[in-house]
Design a protein around this motif. Structure first.
Motif, mmCIF file in Angstrom:
data_model
loop_
_atom_site.group_PDB
_atom_site.id
_atom_site.type_symbol
_atom_site.label_atom_id
_atom_site.label_comp_id
_atom_site.label_asym_id
_atom_site.label_seq_id
_atom_site.Cartn_x
_atom_site.Cartn_y
_atom_site.Cartn_z
ATOM 1 N N UNK A 369 -0.546 -7.668 2.200
ATOM 2 C CA UNK A 369 0.340 -8.208 1.171
ATOM 3 C C UNK A 369 -0.354 -7.628 -0.250
ATOM 4 N N UNK A 370 0.531 -6.892 -0.696
ATOM 5 C CA UNK A 370 0.038 -5.930 -2.130
ATOM 6 C C UNK A 370 -0.107 -7.121 -2.699
ATOM 7 N N UNK A 375 -2.684 -5.759 -5.648
ATOM 8 C CA UNK A 375 -2.575 -5.263 -6.497
ATOM 9 C C UNK A 375 -3.229 -6.565 -7.591
ATOM 10 N N UNK A 376 -3.608 -5.767 -9.249
ATOM 11 C CA UNK A 376 -4.124 -6.567 -10.013
ATOM 12 C C UNK A 376 -3.117 -6.449 -11.067
ATOM 13 N N UNK A 436 2.697 0.658 -3.734
ATOM 14 C CA UNK A 436 1.949 0.656 -2.365
ATOM 15 C C UNK A 436 1.385 2.489 -2.604
ATOM 16 N N UNK A 437 2.488 3.309 -3.777
ATOM 17 C CA UNK A 437 1.248 4.682 -2.807
ATOM 18 C C UNK A 437 -0.238 4.268 -4.370
ATOM 19 N N UNK A 438 0.799 3.822 -5.403
ATOM 20 C CA UNK A 438 -0.721 3.203 -5.844
ATOM 21 C C UNK A 438 -2.349 3.142 -5.749
ATOM 22 N N UNK A 456 1.773 -0.486 5.692
ATOM 23 C CA UNK A 456 1.910 0.303 4.674
ATOM 24 C C UNK A 456 3.346 0.796 4.347
ATOM 25 N N UNK A 457 4.536 0.445 4.763
ATOM 26 C CA UNK A 457 5.376 0.392 4.600
ATOM 27 C C UNK A 457 6.603 -0.899 4.140
ATOM 28 N N UNK A 458 5.357 -2.002 4.225
ATOM 29 C CA UNK A 458 6.792 -3.007 4.103
ATOM 30 C C UNK A 458 7.199 -3.219 2.496
#
Length: 532
Positions: A369-370, A375-376, A436-438, A456-458
């Motif tokens: 879950x990004x 993520x921040x 996602x790439x970051x 990885x591609x959700x």
């Protein structure tokens, strides 16, 4: 486009890798003179260094589903946030039932009959389901105090109408991601809006819940509601949409009836090109044994998990929701240390008790879950990327070596083609694929030997998926070992050298590429048989 690729793309719909086809909704007859609920006329929106929308248009009819398609960064979510009153357009006009409107706040849009289910869940985890659904609209008693009994009654009635089997008093933090998504849907429906925007509503729910959502959509259509449906899942579009509008690079490309299109024509409109090969071919041989796992267990979650991992290998992990796939990844990375079993790296036993130790041993984990654990969102692209390597760029004087760190981040952004105006850009403004790439860049900067990728591609489009697949294949060809967990069965089959299949916390078997078929994996994932 090759027939096999088209088959893969259509199969991308299932968030649980089920082979059961989606049951569609009967298309609505749309007379040409049907009045529109909502019209978007020449709307433009820009952010610093980025033109998000350029003179776009959109029309939503009552009693119909309009699918909005496009790659990440096409402008879909930006337009939806304008409609929902979160952003204000720089130019253009919104018309509601033929009359110009301006929504300067989300509340103004809600009061005008527009509700939105966001791609990223926005629930309060420490509040109950009832409190989340009616937040800001709480029922009051005669003493002007919150009437919890009445809120419970109204919530129970709403959940019963939507056939959602949850307790209104249950704390949202105790719910699964899929259950939280159903609460978001119930909350949006509770406004009884004429227009409902659904942004990736099936990204975290099972096939059974997708079918349930489709039945809710069918009921809303019958009530004359207009639904804007954003998804990257092709067969959902052809199952429920009456019309399909396509955006590309912030521009409106066109609109067609869904039953007049096929997958090839839709993809061509979306990406403006054909994807010659979704899953790259890898020719370099797999290397030496890197890691051995024997009888790994986490009490009450999974047990008896054993496998080997070689340098340059992509090991897929498949299984239905609740099978323990993510828990195995978290145990390997030390987030939830295992209760037993053995992990050997280069033949030597290691004990990984926390993520810091895992990173030192050469592990990296891209989480499922990004938003929740990756993520921040309030920090910049660079601040998000540098998190895992920051301690290594502190000089003897205690100051961060900003110049060297920036050069590393810039180089990684270039290599991974992260589209951002600058490293100072807030990462929350990037598309899902670029976020996602970051995050991938963050972990690659640690020079890992074992890269664990959980979904990885959700939530990213087919073009961004192809880029990430190529990156994964390149890393494996350079000798990195990859563990890839995915709910998308074509992804697992297309990328993996071997596929581990789990069911309810048990490893049912491991299949080589040549013997891993959709049917065989699903048999194992459902517990119907096992490979010994």
């Amino acid at each position: 486009m090759p027939a096999l690729l088209m088959e893969y793309l259509i199969m991308f719909a299932s968030a649980t890798a089920s082979s059961t086809p989606l049951v569609g909704i009967q298309p609505t007859a749309l007379p040409a003179d049907e009045p529109y609920l909502l019209e978007i006329v020449n709307v433009s929106k820009g952010f610093p260094g980025v033109v998000a929308l350029s003179n776009v248009q959109l029309r939503v009819r009552p009693g119909s589903v309009l699918a909005l398609m496009g790659e990440n960064g096409a402008g879909k979510s930006t337009l939806m946030k304008i409609i929902a009153g979160i952003y204000q357009p720089d130019a253009g006009e919104l018309r509601l039932r033929g009359k110009p409107v301006v929504f300067d706040t989300p509340l103004a849009a809600l009061q005008s009959g527009i509700a939105m289910i966001h791609q990223e869940l926005n629930l309060m985890p420490h509040m109950s389901i009832a409190e989340n659904i009616w937040i800001g609209r709480e029922q009051l008693n005669g003493f002007h105090m919150i009437d919890h009994r009445e809120m419970h009654r109204c919530t129970a009635k709403l959940l019963e109408r939507l056939r959602i089997d949850l307790d209104p008093e249950e704390q949202v933090g105790n719910l699964s991601i899929a259950e939280r998504q159903m609460v978001e849907i119930a909350k949006a429906v509770s406004y009884d809006s004429d227009i409902l925007i659904m942004d990736e509503p099936t990204s975290a729910i099972t096939d059974k819940e997708v079918a349930h959502l489709f039945s809710i959509i069918a009921d809303l259509k019958a009530q004359g509601k207009g639904i804007i449906y954003i998804t990257h899942k092709m067969n959902e579009v052809f199952a429920i949409a009456d019309e399909v509008a396509v955006f590309r690079d912030g521009a409106y490309i066109g609109l067609q009836r869904a039953d007049s299109m096929d997958g090839d024509s839709l993809i061509s409109m979306m990406v403006g090109r054909e994807l010659s090969q979704l899953f790259p071919v890898r020719e370099k041989p797999i290397g030496d044994l890197l890691m051995s796992v024997r009888d790994l267990r986490l009490d009450g979650i999974f047990q008896g998990v054993s496998f080997d991992l070689h340098a340059g290998e992509i090991l897929g992990i498949a299984g239905l929701m609740g099978s323990g796939r993510t828990n195995v990844a978290e145990a390997l990375f030390g987030i939830t240390p295992s209760d037993g079993g053995e992990i050997r790296l280069d033949g030597r036993p290691v004990r990984i008790s926390d993520p810091h130790m895992a990173i030192e041993k050469g592990f990296a984990l891209l989480t499922e879950d990004r938003k929740l654990s990756g993520l921040f969102p309030c920090l910049s692209v660079m601040e998000n990327m540098e998190m895992a390597v920051l301690p290594h760029y502190v000089g003897g004087n205690g100051f961060i070596q900003q110049k060297a760190l920036r050069a590393l981040c810039e180089d990684m952004c270039k290599k991974l083609r992260v589209k951002t105006p600058s490293l100072e850009q807030c990462i929350d403004t990037l598309s899902g694929g670029n976020q996602q790439k970051a995050l991938l860049a963050r972990w690659l900067m640690t020079n890992p030997r074992i890269l664990i990728l959980d979904e990885p591609t959700r939530g990213i489009d087919v073009g961004a998926k192809a880029e990430i697949y190529r990156l994964i294949a390149y890393l494996a060809s350079e000798g990195m070992a990859v563990i890839m967990i995915s709910s998308e069965l074509p992804e697992v089959l297309g990328m993996s050298d071997r596929v581990m299949v789990m069911h309810e916390g048990e490893l049912m078997g491991t299949l080589d590429r040549g013997e891993a078929t959709q049917e065989r994996v699903m048999q194992l994932a459902s517990g119907m048989s096992a490979v010994h």
